[in-house]
Scaffold this motif. Sequence first.
Motif, mmCIF file in Angstrom:
data_model
loop_
_atom_site.group_PDB
_atom_site.id
_atom_site.type_symbol
_atom_site.label_atom_id
_atom_site.label_comp_id
_atom_site.label_asym_id
_atom_site.label_seq_id
_atom_site.Cartn_x
_atom_site.Cartn_y
_atom_site.Cartn_z
ATOM 1 N N GLY A 162 0.810 -1.213 0.000
ATOM 2 C CA GLY A 162 0.000 0.000 0.000
ATOM 3 C C GLY A 162 0.841 1.260 0.000
ATOM 4 N N VAL A 163 1.899 1.280 0.833
ATOM 5 C CA VAL A 163 2.764 2.463 0.920
ATOM 6 C C VAL A 163 3.491 2.712 -0.405
ATOM 7 N N LEU A 164 4.120 1.673 -0.950
ATOM 8 C CA LEU A 164 4.906 1.828 -2.180
ATOM 9 C C LEU A 164 4.024 2.183 -3.375
ATOM 10 N N THR A 165 2.891 1.512 -3.479
ATOM 11 C CA THR A 165 2.000 1.782 -4.611
ATOM 12 C C THR A 165 1.414 3.181 -4.528
ATOM 13 N N ASP A 166 1.019 3.589 -3.329
ATOM 14 C CA ASP A 166 0.442 4.918 -3.160
ATOM 15 C C ASP A 166 1.458 6.009 -3.468
ATOM 16 N N ALA A 167 2.735 5.757 -3.125
ATOM 17 C CA ALA A 167 3.761 6.789 -3.310
ATOM 18 C C ALA A 167 4.373 6.778 -4.708
ATOM 19 N N PHE A 168 4.624 5.576 -5.250
ATOM 20 C CA PHE A 168 5.390 5.479 -6.494
ATOM 21 C C PHE A 168 4.692 4.714 -7.614
ATOM 22 N N GLY A 169 3.588 4.069 -7.333
ATOM 23 C CA GLY A 169 2.942 3.244 -8.352
ATOM 24 C C GLY A 169 3.360 1.788 -8.216
ATOM 25 N N TRP A 170 2.623 0.894 -8.874
ATOM 26 C CA TRP A 170 2.831 -0.546 -8.688
ATOM 27 C C TRP A 170 4.229 -1.044 -9.032
ATOM 28 N N PRO A 171 4.988 -0.457 -9.993
ATOM 29 C CA PRO A 171 6.328 -1.016 -10.262
ATOM 30 C C PRO A 171 7.237 -1.049 -9.041
ATOM 31 N N ALA A 172 6.998 -0.170 -8.074
ATOM 32 C CA ALA A 172 7.870 -0.098 -6.892
ATOM 33 C C ALA A 172 7.796 -1.362 -6.048
ATOM 34 N N ILE A 173 6.680 -2.091 -6.088
ATOM 35 C CA ILE A 173 6.568 -3.283 -5.249
ATOM 36 C C ILE A 173 7.521 -4.379 -5.712
ATOM 37 N N PHE A 174 7.925 -4.333 -6.968
ATOM 38 C CA PHE A 174 8.877 -5.320 -7.471
ATOM 39 C C PHE A 174 10.325 -4.843 -7.304
ATOM 40 N N LEU A 175 10.532 -3.539 -7.402
ATOM 41 C CA LEU A 175 11.891 -3.010 -7.258
ATOM 42 C C LEU A 175 12.435 -3.189 -5.849
ATOM 43 N N VAL A 176 11.551 -3.365 -4.858
ATOM 44 C CA VAL A 176 12.020 -3.563 -3.488
ATOM 45 C C VAL A 176 12.841 -4.844 -3.367
ATOM 46 N N ASN A 177 12.650 -5.784 -4.317
ATOM 47 C CA ASN A 177 13.418 -7.030 -4.291
ATOM 48 C C ASN A 177 14.849 -6.862 -4.783
ATOM 49 N N LEU A 178 15.132 -5.764 -5.481
ATOM 50 C CA LEU A 178 16.471 -5.581 -6.057
ATOM 51 C C LEU A 178 17.556 -5.458 -4.988
ATOM 52 N N PRO A 179 17.441 -4.579 -3.994
ATOM 53 C CA PRO A 179 18.499 -4.522 -2.970
ATOM 54 C C PRO A 179 18.564 -5.808 -2.142
ATOM 55 N N LEU A 180 17.407 -6.411 -1.842
ATOM 56 C CA LEU A 180 17.421 -7.663 -1.088
ATOM 57 C C LEU A 180 18.149 -8.759 -1.860
ATOM 58 N N GLY A 181 17.835 -8.881 -3.136
ATOM 59 C CA GLY A 181 18.474 -9.903 -3.961
ATOM 60 C C GLY A 181 19.969 -9.675 -4.092
ATOM 61 N N ALA A 182 20.381 -8.416 -4.247
ATOM 62 C CA ALA A 182 21.814 -8.103 -4.388
ATOM 63 C C ALA A 182 22.575 -8.476 -3.120
ATOM 64 N N VAL A 183 22.009 -8.156 -1.957
ATOM 65 C CA VAL A 183 22.656 -8.498 -0.683
ATOM 66 C C VAL A 183 22.755 -10.009 -0.520
ATOM 67 N N LEU A 184 21.672 -10.714 -0.821
ATOM 68 C CA LEU A 184 21.681 -12.171 -0.691
ATOM 69 C C LEU A 184 22.719 -12.808 -1.598
ATOM 70 N N LEU A 185 22.844 -12.308 -2.810
ATOM 71 C CA LEU A 185 23.814 -12.877 -3.751
ATOM 72 C C LEU A 185 25.241 -12.639 -3.279
ATOM 73 N N LEU A 186 25.551 -11.408 -2.873
ATOM 74 C CA LEU A 186 26.919 -11.087 -2.450
ATOM 75 C C LEU A 186 27.312 -11.854 -1.189
ATOM 76 N N VAL A 187 26.427 -11.857 -0.196
ATOM 77 C CA VAL A 187 26.729 -12.553 1.050
ATOM 78 C C VAL A 187 26.733 -14.065 0.831
ATOM 79 N N GLY A 188 25.812 -14.549 0.044
ATOM 80 C CA GLY A 188 25.725 -15.984 -0.210
ATOM 81 C C GLY A 188 26.941 -16.527 -0.923
ATOM 82 N N LEU A 189 27.454 -15.797 -1.895
ATOM 83 C CA LEU A 189 28.641 -16.241 -2.626
ATOM 84 C C LEU A 189 29.846 -16.371 -1.693
ATOM 85 N N ARG A 190 29.944 -15.497 -0.718
ATOM 86 C CA ARG A 190 31.106 -15.481 0.164
ATOM 87 C C ARG A 190 30.970 -16.422 1.362
#
Length: 494
Positions: A162-190
């Motif tokens: 609700g917060v992301l969609t109200d502020a930025f529109g529906w695409p923002a709900i998917f972009l929230v996964n980008l920093p999470l995925g990047a952290v998981l990949l970097l930490v997971g590889l190491r």
Amino acid sequence: MAAPQATAGSRSSRAVLLTVTCLGQFMVLLDNTIVGAALPDMQHRLHTQLTGLQWIVDAYVLLVAMLLLSGGVFADRFGRKRVYLTGVVVFTVASVLCSLAPSLGWLVAGRVLQGIGAAALSPASLALLIAAHPAPQERVKAIGLWAGFSGIGLAAGPVAGGVLTDAFGWPAIFLVNLPLGAVLLLVGLRSLEETRNPNAPAIDIPGTVLSVLWVGALTYGLIEGGARGWTSPVILGSFAAAAALLGAFLAVEARRSAPMLPLRLFRQRLFTVSNTAMIVVGFALMGSSFFFSQFFVYVQGTSILRAGLQTLPVSLAMVVVSPYAGRLAARYGFRVVVTIGLALAGLGLLALGTVHADTGYGQVWWRLGAVGIGFSLTMSPLTGAAIQAVSPQEGGLASGISSTTRQIGAVLGVALLGAVVRTRQSGGASFENGLDTAFLAAGAVTLATAAFTGLWLARSAEPAELAKAPATPQPSTDPDGATARGQAVTTIPG
């Protein structure tokens, strides 16, 4: 010979592994509930109808449902770290593609890719956790933390959406996964260590492909039937194809030495009844929750942000009550707890079928809470019943089948209840009346299933074991930490 004491380094590495696996599952579960809050904005900006919204949800759930069992086997055969990180990459890239989708077709394609990533990520995350905790007590604690922390994603989804969609529109709900995925990949590889099960069975490719095709054909007919006409050649052809593909799937599974779905398990009444009830749980829960935000936005005229907050009683009730469901079933038996849970959820859905545009929220929230409490009382006990019906060596497989049947129910719930709403509208009824009919239908089916489990679901024979289990089903394990039959299984809420 005494087991060696865990060193500080090993404890530290286990803490990192627990964090990584929990965050991965959190990301997947967050995506399950965050999308619902954004559906009204998607409909407006993508200029789509109810059918399009159904595909946005079902494209994801369908792939998760049909690939979940094979994902666990794949992780055990080819490396749990490798499959987990591959799932993270696929899920993250797919999330970015979803956020950039210029049309409904591209968004649905991105959701399909997300489903593939989730089906690899989730079972591999649990397999990594189990392999790192060979001691039963440590394993139970780790899985409990994994289930509890990742379950926060369920409650956070509606608010974040609700917060992301109200502020930025529906695409923002998917972009929230980008920093999470990047952290998981970097930490997971190491930090993650590779583990695998050399005795894992071969992947059932024919069974997996046929399962996707037959459920996909059935879903297509149910979703598109309201728009194209139930007697149109395309829709009748899709139902005929679904029946033929189902027959082929059953024939293949009956002949394979290591099928993804051993049909012999369904000779056990407890196993069959529990999985039948689990289909209804997925059907009614996911099918009804698909419309919650739409009800608040389109019928009662609230904002997307407020609608996200107003749907919270369902997910909060599930997060709070789920940890106690197993203990209650251990004390009173599967049949009592499941039947009461289904009856409560069914009554809550029937009550939702009587709300209208002018109904105050004070008369709505408790209905949503009843639905959440009722279904949270059913899922863990039903999985426990399915596990108890089979041998200890097949506990992981039984847990996986239970998760899969619930996901199949979720796919059919979104498709069929959406068809109910659309059919009512095509007959001249308002969207509000269509929603009322869908909630009433879901409630009636759930109450009928409560009567079914009350008559046929056997009482637990080993209540003490269930009381120790975490809210998310615990797979059986083999000596090297792999799940039974090499299948790492997790519950992904619809």
